[in-house]
Design a protein around this motif. Structure first.
Motif, PDB file in Angstrom:
ATOM      1  N   ALA A   1       0.723  -1.187  -0.335  1.00 20.40           N
ATOM      2  CA  ALA A   1       0.208   0.063  -0.244  1.00 20.40           C
ATOM      3  C   ALA A   1       1.526   1.491   0.061  1.00 20.40           C
ATOM      4  CB  ALA A   1      -1.254  -0.114   1.532  1.00 20.40           C
ATOM      5  N   SER A   2       1.929   1.247   0.421  1.00 21.44           N
ATOM      6  CA  SER A   2       2.565   2.460   0.513  1.00 21.44           C
ATOM      7  C   SER A   2       3.611   2.691  -0.754  1.00 21.44           C
ATOM      8  CB  SER A   2       4.048   2.273   1.544  1.00 21.44           C
ATOM      9  OG  SER A   2       4.785   1.530   1.632  1.00 21.44           O
ATOM     10  N   THR A   3       3.088   2.144  -1.558  1.00 24.53           N
ATOM     11  CA  THR A   3       4.485   2.040  -2.853  1.00 24.53           C
ATOM     12  C   THR A   3       2.457   2.096  -3.633  1.00 24.53           C
ATOM     13  OG1 THR A   3       4.675   0.305  -3.356  1.00 24.53           O
ATOM     14  CG2 THR A   3       6.552   1.928  -1.841  1.00 24.53           C
ATOM     15  N   ASP A   4       1.768   1.424  -3.642  1.00 24.79           N
ATOM     16  CA  ASP A   4       0.993   1.895  -4.739  1.00 24.79           C
ATOM     17  C   ASP A   4       1.103   0.835  -5.300  1.00 24.79           C
ATOM     18  OD1 ASP A   4      -2.256   2.554  -5.313  1.00 24.79           O
ATOM     19  OD2 ASP A   4      -1.344   3.519  -6.750  1.00 24.79           O
ATOM     20  N   LEU A   5       1.636  -0.117  -5.448  1.00 22.16           N
ATOM     21  CA  LEU A   5       2.033  -0.905  -5.934  1.00 22.16           C
ATOM     22  C   LEU A   5       1.884  -3.268  -6.126  1.00 22.16           C
ATOM     23  CD1 LEU A   5       6.017  -0.389  -6.882  1.00 22.16           C
ATOM     24  CD2 LEU A   5       3.424   0.343  -8.665  1.00 22.16           C
ATOM     25  N   ALA A   6       1.492  -3.496  -6.751  1.00 26.19           N
ATOM     26  CA  ALA A   6       1.070  -4.961  -6.317  1.00 26.19           C
ATOM     27  C   ALA A   6       1.510  -5.865  -7.190  1.00 26.19           C
ATOM     28  CB  ALA A   6      -0.514  -4.997  -6.653  1.00 26.19           C
ATOM     29  N   VAL A   7       1.294  -6.775  -7.199  1.00 25.51           N
ATOM     30  CA  VAL A   7       0.881  -8.217  -8.082  1.00 25.51           C
ATOM     31  C   VAL A   7       0.267  -9.248  -8.656  1.00 25.51           C
ATOM     32  CG1 VAL A   7       2.804 -10.075  -9.236  1.00 25.51           C
ATOM     33  CG2 VAL A   7       3.877  -7.843  -8.285  1.00 25.51           C
ATOM     34  N   ILE A   8      -0.661  -9.439  -8.887  1.00 23.77           N
ATOM     35  CA  ILE A   8      -0.909 -10.879  -9.757  1.00 23.77           C
ATOM     36  C   ILE A   8      -1.052 -11.771 -10.017  1.00 23.77           C
ATOM     37  CG2 ILE A   8      -3.270  -8.948  -9.206  1.00 23.77           C
ATOM     38  CD1 ILE A   8      -3.502  -8.743 -11.541  1.00 23.77           C
ATOM     39  N   LYS A   9      -1.136 -12.700 -10.088  1.00 24.67           N
ATOM     40  CA  LYS A   9      -0.719 -13.877 -11.003  1.00 24.67           C
ATOM     41  C   LYS A   9      -2.022 -14.690 -11.907  1.00 24.67           C
ATOM     42  CE  LYS A   9       2.197 -18.009 -10.786  1.00 24.67           C
ATOM     43  NZ  LYS A   9       2.976 -18.823 -10.849  1.00 24.67           N
ATOM     44  N   LEU A  10      -2.156 -15.000 -12.945  1.00 28.94           N
ATOM     45  CA  LEU A  10      -2.711 -14.843 -14.397  1.00 28.94           C
ATOM     46  C   LEU A  10      -3.448 -16.606 -13.721  1.00 28.94           C
ATOM     47  CD1 LEU A  10      -2.331 -14.019 -17.558  1.00 28.94           C
ATOM     48  CD2 LEU A  10      -3.350 -12.778 -15.793  1.00 28.94           C
ATOM     49  N   THR A  11      -4.515 -17.468 -13.197  1.00 30.07           N
ATOM     50  CA  THR A  11      -5.059 -18.808 -13.166  1.00 30.07           C
ATOM     51  C   THR A  11      -4.898 -19.577 -14.572  1.00 30.07           C
ATOM     52  OG1 THR A  11      -6.249 -18.283 -10.941  1.00 30.07           O
ATOM     53  CG2 THR A  11      -6.239 -20.380 -11.766  1.00 30.07           C
ATOM     54  N   ASN A  12      -3.687 -20.351 -14.457  1.00 33.83           N
ATOM     55  CA  ASN A  12      -4.253 -21.445 -15.761  1.00 33.83           C
ATOM     56  C   ASN A  12      -3.310 -20.682 -17.014  1.00 33.83           C
ATOM     57  OD1 ASN A  12      -4.516 -23.834 -13.885  1.00 33.83           O
ATOM     58  ND2 ASN A  12      -6.768 -22.981 -14.285  1.00 33.83           N
ATOM     59  N   GLY A  13      -2.608 -19.920 -16.884  1.00 37.23           N
ATOM     60  CA  GLY A  13      -2.050 -18.667 -17.785  1.00 37.23           C
ATOM     61  C   GLY A  13      -1.450 -19.676 -18.769  1.00 37.23           C
ATOM     62  N   PRO A  14      -1.325 -19.098 -19.667  1.00 32.65           N
ATOM     63  CA  PRO A  14      -0.846 -19.298 -21.289  1.00 32.65           C
ATOM     64  C   PRO A  14       0.526 -19.256 -21.306  1.00 32.65           C
ATOM     65  CG  PRO A  14      -1.807 -17.109 -21.851  1.00 32.65           C
ATOM     66  CD  PRO A  14      -2.118 -17.070 -20.298  1.00 32.65           C
ATOM     67  N   SER A  15       1.384 -19.968 -21.963  1.00 32.22           N
ATOM     68  CA  SER A  15       2.477 -20.551 -21.700  1.00 32.22           C
ATOM     69  C   SER A  15       2.945 -19.339 -23.011  1.00 32.22           C
ATOM     70  CB  SER A  15       3.269 -21.792 -22.366  1.00 32.22           C
ATOM     71  OG  SER A  15       2.670 -21.826 -23.715  1.00 32.22           O
ATOM     72  N   ASP A  16       2.152 -18.573 -23.698  1.00 33.63           N
ATOM     73  CA  ASP A  16       2.747 -17.131 -24.720  1.00 33.63           C
ATOM     74  C   ASP A  16       2.825 -16.266 -24.055  1.00 33.63           C
ATOM     75  OD1 ASP A  16       0.310 -17.443 -25.531  1.00 33.63           O
ATOM     76  OD2 ASP A  16       0.229 -17.563 -27.135  1.00 33.63           O
ATOM     77  N   LEU A  17       3.045 -15.818 -22.641  1.00 30.54           N
ATOM     78  CA  LEU A  17       2.599 -13.938 -22.795  1.00 30.54           C
ATOM     79  C   LEU A  17       3.773 -13.660 -23.009  1.00 30.54           C
ATOM     80  CD1 LEU A  17       1.716 -14.816 -18.412  1.00 30.54           C
ATOM     81  CD2 LEU A  17       0.477 -14.032 -20.906  1.00 30.54           C
ATOM     82  N   THR A  18       4.124 -12.577 -23.331  1.00 36.23           N
ATOM     83  CA  THR A  18       5.292 -11.874 -24.208  1.00 36.23           C
ATOM     84  C   THR A  18       5.173 -10.649 -23.023  1.00 36.23           C
ATOM     85  OG1 THR A  18       4.800 -11.682 -25.807  1.00 36.23           O
ATOM     86  CG2 THR A  18       6.093  -9.723 -25.785  1.00 36.23           C
ATOM     87  N   PRO A  19       6.250 -10.952 -21.494  1.00 36.06           N
ATOM     88  CA  PRO A  19       6.582  -9.961 -20.711  1.00 36.06           C
ATOM     89  C   PRO A  19       7.183  -8.936 -20.879  1.00 36.06           C
ATOM     90  CG  PRO A  19       7.938 -12.117 -19.747  1.00 36.06           C
ATOM     91  CD  PRO A  19       7.288 -12.133 -21.908  1.00 36.06           C
ATOM     92  N   ILE A  20       6.864  -7.123 -20.425  1.00 38.53           N
ATOM     93  CA  ILE A  20       7.422  -6.000 -20.791  1.00 38.53           C
ATOM     94  C   ILE A  20       9.090  -5.594 -21.037  1.00 38.53           C
ATOM     95  CG2 ILE A  20       7.491  -4.869 -18.881  1.00 38.53           C
ATOM     96  CD1 ILE A  20       5.551  -3.161 -21.009  1.00 38.53           C
ATOM     97  N   SER A  21       9.604  -5.230 -21.924  1.00 35.33           N
ATOM     98  CA  SER A  21      11.322  -4.803 -21.666  1.00 35.33           C
ATOM     99  C   SER A  21      11.605  -3.924 -20.651  1.00 35.33           C
ATOM    100  CB  SER A  21      11.543  -4.668 -22.809  1.00 35.33           C
ATOM    101  OG  SER A  21      11.500  -5.547 -24.163  1.00 35.33           O
ATOM    102  N   LEU A  22      12.086  -4.030 -19.361  1.00 33.80           N
ATOM    103  CA  LEU A  22      12.469  -3.142 -18.561  1.00 33.80           C
ATOM    104  C   LEU A  22      13.389  -2.344 -18.931  1.00 33.80           C
ATOM    105  CD1 LEU A  22      12.385  -5.175 -15.277  1.00 33.80           C
ATOM    106  CD2 LEU A  22      10.587  -4.091 -16.335  1.00 33.80           C
ATOM    107  N   GLY A  23      13.288  -1.209 -19.217  1.00 38.23           N
ATOM    108  CA  GLY A  23      14.311   0.427 -19.052  1.00 38.23           C
ATOM    109  C   GLY A  23      14.395   0.722 -17.658  1.00 38.23           C
ATOM    110  N   ASP A  24      15.334   2.219 -18.263  1.00 37.87           N
ATOM    111  CA  ASP A  24      16.255   2.991 -17.246  1.00 37.87           C
ATOM    112  C   ASP A  24      15.660   4.132 -17.395  1.00 37.87           C
ATOM    113  OD1 ASP A  24      18.204   3.546 -15.157  1.00 37.87           O
ATOM    114  OD2 ASP A  24      19.665   3.610 -16.489  1.00 37.87           O
TER     115      ASP A  24
END
Length: 424
Positions: A178-201
């Motif tokens: 809550a203090s940074t207003d960030l959260a992580v959720i996880k897909l239920t039975n998610g697919p194998s072809d997900l495309t994670p986003i490229s992280l910048g600087d």
């Protein structure tokens, strides 16, 4: 100011934006000991004080309390880029774009590269329903978003995630902060072809750099808007016990304070948790809030060209911790501060005045004393208690930092090693 439940309005000092000259205001009440370090806690737009500035902007969480049934369609138009862009494939994350002209990016290429990594999030609870956005963080199905988008679903709600190709999956909460207003959720039975986003600087950003926001504003999934980086290290506070998209108070006593990226790319309710990317298509921030000049009771503000994003450096650190343990640690300085104006040579400047130092803390060990006025952290200007919190909040325990203080009219630098914030 009394806010309607759906307003989500907070007060934000804008370091000069929409400011009016005014005589120095009397010292504000001291901020409580910084559980995150020597600064008050972070985000959801709460009140952010700034010395000698009386005109404040209101910040509104960029989450969707209402869902528009209309979906964006192809209008058949496209802009012609001034130079050709090429796309570099990446097996582990979204492609990166090499622009032929960095000052005039081919945004069509960027949108094509990024869109598969941005999702729409719908949340349903007993209090109602809301919409937001998120980014694919890894191939395991972890989605990074804002706490205020999904926090209300903990225990008694349902989360649905829609990918850019229209496939829909349920999701569960992995961890929230809550203090940074960030959260992580996880897909239920998610697919194998997900495309994670490229992280910048986010540390390499400069004011004036081009930027694109990607998300689900007003339920219009797959929307992209462009602009520039308008400001960096903008202290934005959304107050304690962040409000949800449904106007409910979430269970956190922390103030949400972000050392935010400010952008002119249009951000509206529903963009919360979505991506702010650079011209390469790399994630540089998580869109979280928008500014408002004010709103009537019962109405909801939209974009006015001032939006805020949580820098990717901070977002990645929190996400990694949430995935690993379900919770996140924060840096701790150990002081309470208040806004003030201090004499600095022949001039005056705003700063954060120390009103108490907790024994045994990093601040005490470094020799910080009551009455010291902190005016910079690692060379970054600090002109309010909130700005100090924002600077410390984006650091991690164990980091060494240099505080510039004014004591008895003279400047000096103090080296501090931050500790882990004690459990409250």
């Amino acid at each position: 100011m009394t806010l309607a439940p759906e307003d989500h309005t907070q007060q934000i000092p804008q370091g000069g934006y929409y400011s009016q000259s005014a005589p120095p205001a009397p010292p504000a009440p001291p901020t409580p000991p910084l559980g995150e370090g020597s600064r008050p806690a972070p985000k959801r737009d709460r009140r952010v004080g700034q010395t000698a500035v009386t005109a404040l902007l209101a910040a509104v969480l960029a989450s969707g309390g209402t869902y528009a049934v209309t979906q964006l369609g192809d209008n058949g138009t496209s802009s012609t880029p001034t130079a050709t862009a090429t796309t570099n494939s990446n097996q582990n994350s979204s492609p990166t774009v090499v622009q032929g002209n960095v000052s005039a990016p081919d945004w069509s290429a960027v949108a094509a590269a990024v869109s598969p990594s941005v999702v729409s999030i719908d949340v349903t609870t007993q209090q109602g329903s809301g919409a937001g956005s998120g980014v694919v963080f890894d191939k395991s199905g972890h989605i990074l978003t804002n706490n205020h988008v999904v926090g209300d679903a903990a225990g008694n709600g349902a989360i649905t995630v829609t990918l850019s190709d229209g496939r829909t999956f349920g999701a569960t909460i992995v961890g929230t902060d809550a203090s940074t207003d960030l959260a992580v959720i996880k897909l239920t039975n998610g697919p194998s072809d997900l495309t994670p986003i490229s992280l910048g600087d986010s540390e390499a950003l400069k004011v004036g750099d081009p930027a694109m926001a990607v998300g689900n504003p007003l339920g219009l999934s797959g929307t992209v808007t462009t602009g520039i980086i308008s400001a960096l290290n903008r202290p934005v506070s959304t107050g304690t016990s962040s409000e949800s998209p449904f106007g409910q108070q979430q269970s956190s006593g922390d103030e949400v304070v972000t050392n935010a990226i400010q952008t002119s790319a249009a951000i509206n309710p529903g963009n919360s948790g979505g991506a702010l990317v650079n011209g390469k298509g790399e994630l540089i921030g998580i869109n979280s809030s928008i500014a408002s000049l004010g709103q009537s009771q019962g109405s909801q503000s939209g974009n006015i060209g001032i939006g805020f994003a949580i820098p990717v450096k901070e977002a990645k650190s929190i996400a990694d911790q949430l995935i690993r343990s379900g919770k996140a640690e924060h840096a701790f300085l150990g002081v309470s501060t208040r806004d003030t104006v201090v004499t600095d040579g022949s001039a005056k400047r705003a700063g954060a005045q120390v009103v108490s130092v907790s024994s045994g803390t990093p601040a005490a060990n470094a020799g910080i004393k009551n009455g010291d006025v902190i005016i910079a952290v690692d060379g970054q200007r600090v002109d309010s208690a909130t700005a100090l919190v924002a600077q410390i909040r984006e650091m991690t325990a164990g980091d060494k930092t240099k505080l510039t203080i004014i004591r008895s009219g003279a400047r000096q630098d103090v080296e501090v090693t931050l500790a882990v914030k004690p459990a409250s």
